[in-house]
Structures are given as C-alpha cells and as structure tokens.
Design an enzyme around this catalytic site. Structure first.
Site, PDB file in Angstrom:
ATOM      1  CG  HIS A   1      -1.594  -1.307   1.477  1.00  0.00           C
ATOM      2  ND1 HIS A   1      -1.034  -2.313   2.235  1.00  0.00           N
ATOM      3  CD2 HIS A   1      -2.776  -1.779   1.022  1.00  0.00           C
ATOM      4  CE1 HIS A   1      -1.854  -3.353   2.248  1.00  0.00           C
ATOM      5  NE2 HIS A   1      -2.918  -3.074   1.520  1.00  0.00           N
TER       6      HIS A   1
ATOM      7  CG  ASP B   1       1.134   2.673   4.270  1.00  0.00           C
ATOM      8  OD1 ASP B   1       0.094   2.092   3.922  1.00  0.00           O
ATOM      9  OD2 ASP B   1       2.061   2.093   4.867  1.00  0.00           O
TER      10      ASP B   1
ATOM     11  CG  HIS C   1      -2.809   0.435   9.195  1.00  0.00           C
ATOM     12  ND1 HIS C   1      -2.582  -0.910   9.059  1.00  0.00           N
ATOM     13  CD2 HIS C   1      -4.026   0.662   8.642  1.00  0.00           C
ATOM     14  CE1 HIS C   1      -3.616  -1.480   8.445  1.00  0.00           C
ATOM     15  NE2 HIS C   1      -4.500  -0.551   8.192  1.00  0.00           N
TER      16      HIS C   1
ATOM     17  CG  ASP D   1       3.221  -3.005   5.673  1.00  0.00           C
ATOM     18  OD1 ASP D   1       3.030  -4.213   5.904  1.00  0.00           O
ATOM     19  OD2 ASP D   1       2.337  -2.139   5.782  1.00  0.00           O
TER      20      ASP D   1
ATOM     21  CG  ASP E   1       1.091  -4.979   3.618  1.00  0.00           C
ATOM     22  OD1 ASP E   1       1.854  -4.353   2.862  1.00  0.00           O
ATOM     23  OD2 ASP E   1       0.178  -4.425   4.269  1.00  0.00           O
TER      24      ASP E   1
ATOM     25  CD  GLU F   1       0.341  -2.912   9.487  1.00  0.00           C
ATOM     26  OE1 GLU F   1      -0.439  -3.811   9.889  1.00  0.00           O
ATOM     27  OE2 GLU F   1       0.073  -1.691   9.535  1.00  0.00           O
TER      28      GLU F   1
END
Ligand SMILES: [Mn+2]
Length: 316
Positions: free
Chosen positions: A121, A123, A136, A225, A227, A270
């Site tokens: 993402h 962010d 977040h 992160d 992810d 995360e």
C-alpha cells in the site's frame, strides 16, 4: 552501516481495527530476533517496548488522531536520541502508523534522510481520502502536509517534511484513488510489485540508489511493511494482498541498502501473531521475519575499522 544497534518495540495497534500487532515485538523476541541480530551488530541495546497509550477520548478504533500523535511523538523522541548517538535503530511494530514517529526521528536527525518504503500500500491516504479511515494507511500523508484543517492537522504540526524526491516505494499493488492522485501530483517514484517481477529486484534497487544515494553514503530510512512481501511468506498480517514480492527480494533490498547507503533506521511492521489460519501460518511468518533480519550484513564483514580484540558479547 552503523555497528551498534538499538532495538525498540513499538507495541501498538492504534493505527488499525484488528488487535494483535501490539503483541508482535514480544512475540518476535520470543522467536529469536535478538539471536539473529547479535551476529549482525557489535553491540545491541534493547530499549524494550513502548506500550500502548490509553486514549483520553476513545473514538473509533484505528481512527484516533489524538492518541496516535501522542504515541508517535514519544517514539520520535526515543529514536532520535539513539540516532544522534550514531546508533542504528530497528523499530519492531506495531502497525505502520508507528512510522510517523520513527521517520520523524530520522528526519529530525537529518532533514535530507532518504526513504525506501516497502509495502503493498502507499500509506498516503488522509482521513478524507481513506476508504477505511484507518491511520496505518496514512503515515506518509503527515510528512507531505496533505491533511486539511478540518482533519486536525494541527495535532501533527511536530512532524517534519519529507522531500518528495527523497522517497521511493517498492512493492505497491493496492493503491487507492486518492493516493494515486497524490503520488502523481507529488511526482513520487514507485516500483510496483509487477515492475519488480518484470525488471528484477537488482535493477529496481540500482534505479532506487541512483536517485536516492548517488554517492553511497546518504542516510537512509527503510520502512518495511511485511505485506509488501507475498502473503505466502507473511500470512499473519492484517491487510494481505496477493502477488507480492518474494522473500528473497525483501532480503536483497535490506542487504543492498545496508551495503550501498548509510542505512540508519529500519522499521519492520504489521506482523500480527493473532492472525493466520493455523500454527503453520505463524511459523512461516516468524521464519520469514527472521530471514529478513538475517539479510543484514554482519558488522565484522564490512566494518574493517573495528579491532576484533575489543569485541564484547552483545547484551541480550
Ligand atoms: Mn504499510
């Protein structure tokens, strides 16, 4: 890279709606994080965890700007102090809202700090553009002054600015419409996950370093992160997106930045030990986390100025 490490747990789940990320620092310590890091650094100082702040005026979980601001200001002060003492800082999240504090520390330490943001993402949402409203998904917005007065932007007036040319994203694949607009308006460089697959991570890093670190000694903050990596390696995380980077891509990013820049700060965020379908998912997530940390070069393999005779056992 700096040879002394300060390890900090940012034990919070303030930035999103699922509980569990606040448990990640202690869970990861249990899984052997310090054992891995003890090979990597000359000296380790474990600062423990910065625990959650109880909201003064409880609001929707994940949306509490006031408490997030207080928490991150506290993080920023602690981390800035370590950076100023020439120590490398690893911040174990926590959700990604903790980067408001950790990145502010790097930018107070050196306003020209470069940032590599590994994530599925961007962010870069604001309360106005975010579909979920969860903080977040917004940390970078505070560094670009994207909030409007009605969005209590004054709460974050302490957050420094990040030059748009000092940020590079790697791994994006789930970017909201408002974020796309900001990225193109600001002209931020990004390499989405499909570009990484197409060009290969080494070529992506070459371009990243050409922009951020032309002399190889620029201060770099890596905000990672989990992810950003494919969910098959990190099943225990809150917002998994298929089609992510390979674990080895993540390792190469860390190893290359450590060798070809002055990496000063590294967020690993995360991980959520309350998620995952079963024990195998948790084992995989822990193993992948350790594998990423393993990619940090050993201090003695690249710091030839240190006399091995004065080596002392790291504290842990
Ligand atoms: Mn993120």
């Amino acid at each position: 890279m700096r040879k002394d490490l300060s390890l900090l747990g940012a034990a919070t789940d303030l930035g999103q709606s699922i509980e569990g990320t606040e448990l990640a620092p202690s869970w990861l310590r249990l899984k052997g994080v310090k054992k891995v890091l003890s090979k990597k650094f000359y000296h380790i100082l474990d600062l423990g965890d910065v625990g959650p702040i109880t909201p003064e005026h409880p609001t929707i979980r994940g949306h509490d700007l006031h408490t997030i601001s207080l928490y991150n200001k506290r993080l920023k002060d602690i981390i800035k102090n370590e950076l100023d003492q020439e120590r490398f800082v690893i911040t174990l999240g926590g959700d990604h809202s903790v980067a408001i504090g950790s990145l502010s520390a790097s930018l107070e330490h050196n306003p020209d700090t470069k940032v590599v943001w590994v994530d599925a993402h961007a962010d870069l949402n604001t309360p106005m553009t975010s579909p979920s409203g969860n903080l977040h998904g917004m940390p970078l917005a505070f560094f670009y002054d994207l909030l409007r007065p009605g969005e209590t932007k004054d709460l974050f007036s302490w957050v420094p600015r990040l030059k748009r040319e000092n940020l590079v994203y790697i791994g994006l694949r789930d970017v909201d419409a408002g974020e796309r607009r900001f990225i193109s308006e600001l002209g931020i460089t990004y390499f989405d996950a499909s570009t990484v697959k197409e060009l290969g991570i080494n070529s992506v890093l070459e371009q990243t370093l050409a922009q951020l670190c032309p002399t190889g000694v620029e201060d770099v903050h890596l905000s990672f992160d989990v992810d950003g990596i494919d969910p098959r390696f990190f099943p225990a995380t809150g917002t998994p997106v298929p089609g992510g980077l390979d674990l080895t891509d993540g390792q190469i990013i860390i190893n290359t930045l450590a060798k070809k820049s002055n990496l000063i700060s590294f967020d690993l965020v995360e991980v959520n030990p309350l998620l995952g379908q079963n024990k195998a998912d948790l084992d995989m997530t822990a193993a992948s986390t350790l594998a990423l940390l393993e990619a940090i070069p050993n201090w003695d393999s690249h710091d030839t100025t240190v006399d091995p005779i004065i080596f002392e056992k790291p504290e842990y």
